[in-house]
Design a protein around this motif. Structure first.
Motif, short mmCIF file in Angstrom:
data_model
loop_
_atom_site.label_atom_id
_atom_site.label_comp_id
_atom_site.label_asym_id
_atom_site.label_seq_id
_atom_site.Cartn_x
_atom_site.Cartn_y
_atom_site.Cartn_z
N LYS A 185 5.67 -10.93 5.01
CA LYS A 185 4.22 -11.13 4.97
C LYS A 185 3.73 -11.85 6.22
O LYS A 185 2.54 -11.78 6.54
N GLU B 275 -2.10 -16.99 -0.21
CA GLU B 275 -2.40 -15.71 0.45
C GLU B 275 -2.67 -14.57 -0.54
O GLU B 275 -3.61 -13.81 -0.38
N ARG C 165 -0.68 -4.66 7.70
CA ARG C 165 -1.96 -5.35 7.58
C ARG C 165 -2.88 -4.60 6.63
O ARG C 165 -2.97 -3.37 6.67
N GLY C 166 -3.54 -5.32 5.75
CA GLY C 166 -4.52 -4.70 4.86
C GLY C 166 -3.91 -3.93 3.70
O GLY C 166 -4.64 -3.36 2.90
N LYS C 167 -2.58 -3.92 3.60
CA LYS C 167 -1.95 -3.21 2.47
C LYS C 167 -1.98 -4.14 1.26
O LYS C 167 -0.99 -4.73 0.85
N LEU C 168 -3.18 -4.30 0.73
CA LEU C 168 -3.40 -5.31 -0.29
C LEU C 168 -2.92 -4.90 -1.66
O LEU C 168 -2.75 -5.73 -2.55
N GLN C 169 -2.76 -3.60 -1.86
CA GLN C 169 -2.47 -3.14 -3.23
C GLN C 169 -0.98 -2.81 -3.39
O GLN C 169 -0.44 -2.11 -2.58
N LYS D 193 0.51 1.42 -9.50
CA LYS D 193 1.39 0.63 -8.64
C LYS D 193 2.85 0.84 -9.01
O LYS D 193 3.73 0.91 -8.16
N GLU E 284 3.01 -3.22 1.00
CA GLU E 284 3.90 -3.74 2.04
C GLU E 284 5.29 -3.12 1.92
O GLU E 284 5.95 -2.84 2.92
N GLU F 46 -9.03 -2.40 4.10
CA GLU F 46 -8.95 -1.13 4.83
C GLU F 46 -10.11 -0.22 4.45
O GLU F 46 -10.56 0.59 5.24
N TYR G 206 6.62 -10.57 -6.38
CA TYR G 206 5.29 -10.58 -6.97
C TYR G 206 5.32 -9.66 -8.18
O TYR G 206 5.86 -8.55 -8.10
N PRO G 207 4.73 -10.07 -9.31
CA PRO G 207 4.72 -9.18 -10.47
C PRO G 207 3.92 -7.91 -10.18
O PRO G 207 2.81 -8.00 -9.67
N LEU H 290 -11.11 -7.90 5.74
CA LEU H 290 -9.70 -7.93 5.32
C LEU H 290 -9.28 -6.63 4.64
O LEU H 290 -8.10 -6.45 4.35
N ASP I 127 -6.33 0.76 -7.77
CA ASP I 127 -5.37 -0.34 -7.65
C ASP I 127 -6.12 -1.59 -7.20
O ASP I 127 -7.11 -1.50 -6.47
N THR I 128 -5.64 -2.73 -7.63
CA THR I 128 -6.29 -3.99 -7.24
C THR I 128 -5.38 -4.77 -6.29
O THR I 128 -4.18 -4.52 -6.26
N PRO I 129 -5.93 -5.70 -5.52
CA PRO I 129 -7.35 -6.03 -5.42
C PRO I 129 -8.11 -4.96 -4.64
O PRO I 129 -7.58 -4.39 -3.69
N ILE J 240 1.87 -4.92 -11.53
CA ILE J 240 1.13 -4.62 -12.76
C ILE J 240 0.33 -3.34 -12.58
O ILE J 240 -0.33 -3.18 -11.56
N LYS K 4 4.48 -8.63 9.13
CA LYS K 4 3.98 -7.32 8.66
C LYS K 4 4.34 -6.17 9.60
O LYS K 4 3.62 -5.16 9.67
N ALA L 163 5.22 -8.94 -0.52
CA ALA L 163 4.38 -9.45 -1.61
C ALA L 163 3.71 -8.33 -2.40
O ALA L 163 3.29 -8.55 -3.53
N LYS L 164 3.61 -7.16 -1.82
CA LYS L 164 2.82 -6.10 -2.42
C LYS L 164 3.56 -4.77 -2.34
O LYS L 164 4.36 -4.56 -1.41
N LYS M 214 -5.88 -13.60 1.56
CA LYS M 214 -5.80 -12.34 2.32
C LYS M 214 -6.73 -11.27 1.73
O LYS M 214 -6.82 -10.17 2.27
N CYS N 20 0.44 -16.71 9.22
CA CYS N 20 0.50 -15.52 8.33
C CYS N 20 -0.87 -14.89 8.13
O CYS N 20 -1.01 -13.67 8.15
#
Lengths: 364, 364
Positions: B42, A306, B360-364, B91, B68, A341, B84-85, A339, A8-10, B87, B45, B64-65, A275, B334
């Motif tokens: 966001k 972000e 935090r750090g849940k970027l994907q 995901k 999250e 995990e 947020y789209p 940033l 999964d990205t990013p 993709i 969090k 956003a993710k 982020k 934020c």
């Protein structure tokens, strides 16, 4: 084994071949020149990577915070250098707990910090190594050389349970390999006279610890320096590359991102913003943007929110479509790693390693 | 109960009285004007804070993710809007697992994203709410209003297992309350004609979701908008204050830091840099520095390295000593919260709450 397309990205990915080469090159360079290598782990924040550095000959590792020291115990390092003044009773108590498990050295620049460290070490019944931090031109921390340094060294030497070991400095003002030689000559002269003066006063200066990434491979030109603490060299980044300290092909870490919108003409939005990268600008003042697309050099990461990276694709021939993936080398890898995990070690198309960024967020 | 002096620094602290007031003010404002409030999480969090927002009348929360969304399930929100789209198959699979536990809505701006979402929802046997994202001037994501919006709305309505609910937008280009009225009038007119056009084409537009922090309390002037998704209002920050959207006394969050070096004249170094604040500059272009010292307004956080904040104290009468503590309101809360493992809720001098920053750090 997971294929890179399954991530999964990013995602922050590290090319293991490049990383291994970066590690080997600096290990070989320092061995050849008789320099002690005490890598700064703030870049990767991963005990397993510190262990690799130690296996390749590092004499210990460096951390910026007590929280990082606690995590880096797991690396099995025979020595932890906290290259940061440790202030406050709670932090000192925690540092003493670390010192029960491995040798601890601290760099500091004030008598009050030295006194409190001595008191804590005395209470804990341990001895802490101390480096006197000197300012060599960055103007951040560190005393001036001359009488202020002599006073600080005296105080450290006088205080119980501290062991004066020498001096530390960070030449962060030397930003480019290109103009490094003059700056390194000045640094070399400054250190020479400072260390000689301390020695004439009877101090034993066994450690002269410095080293900056841009001038890493010229460290042997700085006469009295016998130890370097580079961090970034394990991965390198756009700043390192543009400073002339490495080639583009030495950049091991990149962000894997996905195009999520192409609704605005001439622009692609990727799912990686401040982020994911941090908002650090490029340290080379004439360079724009927040990263470099090795597979699409004409694309520009012009702006970030972000979770949105604004990619200017006007100059790019090939269209960018929603769902496409792109790789971006960040301006500054240390703040980007912090940033995430976890980071993914890849070889070719395969994910071989998954490391948790264990010292991430250990701010205290 | 822990005293604030016992906290190791740097620490992100939140004044609970101010936070409660911020939450109540927006709850009251939205209730008075019949606006639905779907706060963006966001900023904090933290599921426990989302729960407070829901208790005060929020109809759901925004993320956003997908990562999250997974964390925010813990808030018990009856609805999660992923603004947020989404993709990619992995995901989408994870999003469908979230949708088994609560109602999920997604905003998106392309037919391909809608089709893949529909396919995933169909496979999972669930229905996902969808908002068509429109660009109202920021030029980030979102289709133009007019034919492109109609086409997107048609596709969403046609696809199985999607439920077209209306439009979403983010007016991030309206940066200052001062010049907001003209911009809001233009936004109001644009939305009015876009929504009317959709309605004339037979679409039911039940949700018109927008809202920007700088113009939050003017949201009722935007005629067709019936929902807002502010995030920052829970804490506010220097950007919010300087934009005119709140008073200095409404800034609930600050960084507690310690002076670690005063070796360079006219300067104090604090133990908080870009890994504590982020390196976000102030969004008001004429404002310098990386934060504001409410207790020492003449001090300037002029520069940062990762763990060092360079405080220009030349203009400050009182001397700064090693060990002194200072409080700084960050430019952008934020991105600062996102760097911390936990934040501390304080009332007066006492730490009443410790929240883990779970997303935090849940970027994907």
């Amino acid at each position: 084994m997971m294929h890179i397309e399954e991530l999964d990205t990013p995602a922050l990915i590290v090319d293991l071949d490049i990383m291994d080469r970066n590690l080997a090159r600096v290990a070989e360079y320092t061995a050849r020149h008789g320099l002690r290598l005490r890598p700064h782990t703030k870049t990767h924040k991963i005990p397993a990577l510190a262990r690799r550095q130690l296996e390749l000959g590092a004499i210990g590792v460096t951390v910026a915070k007590v929280g990082e020291a606690e995590v880096m115990l797991e690396s099995g390092s025979p020595d932890l250098l906290v290259a940061y003044p440790v202030i406050g009773q709670r932090k000192l108590d925690r540092l003493m707990a670390v010192a029960e498990r491995t040798q601890v050295t601290v760099s500091l620049d004030s008598e009050v910090t030295a006194r409190e460290l001595s008191q804590a070490a005395r209470t804990a019944g341990t001895t802490i190594g101390v480096l006197a931090e000197i300012d060599v031109g960055l103007g951040r921390v560190g005393v001036e050389t001359g009488p202020r340094l002599s006073n600080l060294a005296s105080e450290i030497s006088r205080l119980p349970n501290l062991c004066f070991q020498g001096v530390a400095f960070y030449p962060g003002h030397i930003k480019s390999a290109g103009h490094a030689d003059t700056a390194l000559q000045a640094l070399s002269d400054k250190l020479d006279s400072a260390v000689s003066e301390l020695e004439q006063q009877g101090f034993e200066v066994s450690v002269v610890s410095g080293g900056s990434t841009p001038a890493l491979f010229r460290s042997h030109l700085v006469r009295r320096m016998n130890e370097i603490r580079p961090g970034t060299y394990i991965f390198n980044d756009r700043n390192t590359w543009l400073s002339g300290a490495c080639e583009l092909s030495d950049c091991a870490a990149s962000i894997l991102a996905t195009v999520v919108s192409t609704a605005v003409k001439g622009q692609a939005i990727i799912d990686a913003g401040s982020k994911t990268f941090s908002s650090d600008r490029c340290s080379q003042e004439d360079a724009q943007g927040f990263g470099y697309f090795p597979d699409a050099p004409d694309a520009e990461l012009a702006k970030m929110n972000e979770e949105h990276g604004f990619v200017n694709v006007a100059a790019v021939v090939k269209g960018w479509r929603v769902g496409d993936r792109a790789r971006i080398i960040p301006n500054h890898i240390c703040v980007a790693v912090n940033l995430h995990e976890r980071i993914y070690g890849v070889r070719g198309e395969h994910v071989e390693e998954i490391w948790e960024v264990k010292a991430r967020g250990k701010l205290q």
